[in-house]
Scaffold this active site. Structure first.
Site: not given
Length: 176
Positions: A74-75, A172, A4
């Site tokens: 962002d990023e 995982c 998010g």
């Protein structure tokens, strides 16, 4: 991934603007998953924003503009070390908050250069959590091939969404 971050960035921008403050929002030019120059939430909201590239100079872009209340990125994993240092300088010498959203590590568990510098210089960090398919907290980004098998080699940066990457827990990630 899938925690998010872009949604949170869009909410922060909305909060500033709702109070009459101007923000400048940036995303990496190389991220073209939703078209270049957009911050897009998986939930649907999207906003056209400015783009940064490897040679973007944030200090020059900001100039002496006192009308800007905050910079949102962002990023941020795609920022260079120098760009993170520029944002740090803007925050501390010009009192211009810089709020960055991005990944910590790549598909091999290695820090991105921008992330490493952000971790070193950030005054404050908030981890955004998501979960692995097994139900544990996801802390890693696993690159997968077309058959959903773990990819362990390749370039550090390969743009892709859920078809190329999975958010997984450490177990995982190690089991592949």
């Amino acid at each position: 991934m899938n925690a998010g971050k872009s949604t949170a960035l869009l909410q922060v921008a909305h909060n500033y603007e709702e109070r009459g403050h101007r923000v400048r929002i940036f995303t990496a030019r190389l991220d073209d998953r939703f078209g270049r120059g957009f911050v897009t939430s998986r939930l649907g909201p999207q906003r056209e924003v400015e783009q940064f590239e490897a040679d973007t100079d944030f200090i020059a872009l900001m100039g002496d503009n006192p009308a800007i209340a905050c910079i949102l990125v962002d990023e941020a994993q795609f920022l260079s070390k120098q760009q993170v240092q520029q944002l740090h300088e803007l925050a501390h010498l010009r009192n211009l908050p810089a709020i960055c959203y991005g990944l910590r590590t790549d598909f091999q568990g290695e820090l991105f250069p921008g992330s490493a510098t952000l971790l070193a210089l950030a005054d404050e960090m908030d981890e955004m959590k998501t979960i692995c398919d097994c139900g544990r907290k996801a802390t890693m980004n696993m690159r997968v091939d077309a058959h959903n098998r773990k990819v362990t080699e390749g370039a550090q940066v390969e743009i892709g969404g859920n078809a190329r990457y999975r958010s997984v827990c450490g177990r995982c990630f190690r089991q592949g």
